[in-house]
Write a protein that holds these residues in place. Structure first.
Motif, PDB file in Angstrom:
ATOM      1  N   GLY A 153       0.978   1.850   1.785  1.00  0.00           N
ATOM      2  CA  GLY A 153       0.169   2.985   0.783  1.00  0.00           C
ATOM      3  C   GLY A 153      -1.011   3.799   0.877  1.00  0.00           C
ATOM      4  N   ARG A 154      -0.714   4.195   2.655  1.00  0.00           N
ATOM      5  CA  ARG A 154      -1.797   4.684   3.335  1.00  0.00           C
ATOM      6  C   ARG A 154      -2.185   6.294   2.605  1.00  0.00           C
ATOM      7  N   ARG A 197      -0.234  -2.985   2.894  1.00  0.00           N
ATOM      8  CA  ARG A 197      -1.183  -1.747   3.371  1.00  0.00           C
ATOM      9  C   ARG A 197      -1.122  -0.534   3.817  1.00  0.00           C
ATOM     10  N   ILE A 215       3.665   0.975  -4.345  1.00  0.00           N
ATOM     11  CA  ILE A 215       4.267   0.120  -3.602  1.00  0.00           C
ATOM     12  C   ILE A 215       5.570  -0.837  -5.016  1.00  0.00           C
ATOM     13  N   LEU A 240      -4.981  -5.609  -2.366  1.00  0.00           N
ATOM     14  CA  LEU A 240      -5.062  -4.594  -3.526  1.00  0.00           C
ATOM     15  C   LEU A 240      -6.019  -4.307  -3.915  1.00  0.00           C
ATOM     16  N   ASP A 293      -8.251  -2.489  -1.014  1.00  0.00           N
ATOM     17  CA  ASP A 293      -7.662  -1.586  -0.922  1.00  0.00           C
ATOM     18  C   ASP A 293      -7.377  -0.557  -1.545  1.00  0.00           C
ATOM     19  N   ARG A 294      -7.459  -0.965  -2.578  1.00  0.00           N
ATOM     20  CA  ARG A 294      -6.922   0.277  -3.810  1.00  0.00           C
ATOM     21  C   ARG A 294      -5.724   0.961  -3.532  1.00  0.00           C
ATOM     22  N   LEU A 295      -5.111  -0.181  -4.074  1.00  0.00           N
ATOM     23  CA  LEU A 295      -3.088   0.144  -3.455  1.00  0.00           C
ATOM     24  C   LEU A 295      -3.406  -0.107  -4.996  1.00  0.00           C
ATOM     25  N   SER A 296      -1.655   0.564  -5.471  1.00  0.00           N
ATOM     26  CA  SER A 296      -0.851   0.256  -6.523  1.00  0.00           C
ATOM     27  C   SER A 296       0.210   0.196  -6.310  1.00  0.00           C
ATOM     28  N   ALA A 297       0.301  -1.856  -6.303  1.00  0.00           N
ATOM     29  CA  ALA A 297       1.536  -2.316  -6.677  1.00  0.00           C
ATOM     30  C   ALA A 297       2.477  -2.734  -7.159  1.00  0.00           C
TER      31      ALA A 297
END
Length: 94
Positions: free
Chosen positions: A28-29, A25, A34, A58, A61-65
């Protein structure tokens, strides 16, 4: 055009899944991708339940990992549960 290099989070020997999710988290802010490096001897991400928690976080929090591992079990679980996965970065010693 600006190329965004991924932030890197490495799962350490003493990390819990909660520790790694928190670090993802934080990494990826800014919206950058990531790379999550999970060495083969790590005790994390060995079950479908752990991958579901990762995928849910993911998505939420709408993260791209991307999961980076040389472990075939983790790669298979990642594929089954929708977590992008590729091998370890060049030069990485697991």
């Amino acid at each position: 055009m600006v190329t965004r290099h991924p932030s890197v989070v490495v799962a350490g020997d003493d990390d819990s899944l909660a520790d790694v999710l928190h670090r993802l988290r934080e990494a990826g802010r800014g919206g950058q991708p990531i790379d999550l490096i999970v060495p083969r001897d790590s005790s994390l991400l060995l079950t479908a339940a752990e991958f579901r928690l990762l995928r849910e976080m993911l998505d939420r929090d709408r993260l791209s990992a991307n999961l980076c591992t040389d472990d075939p079990l983790r790669a298979q679980l990642a594929a089954l549960l929708g977590v992008p996965c590729h091998g370890l970065p060049e030069g990485w010693q697991a």
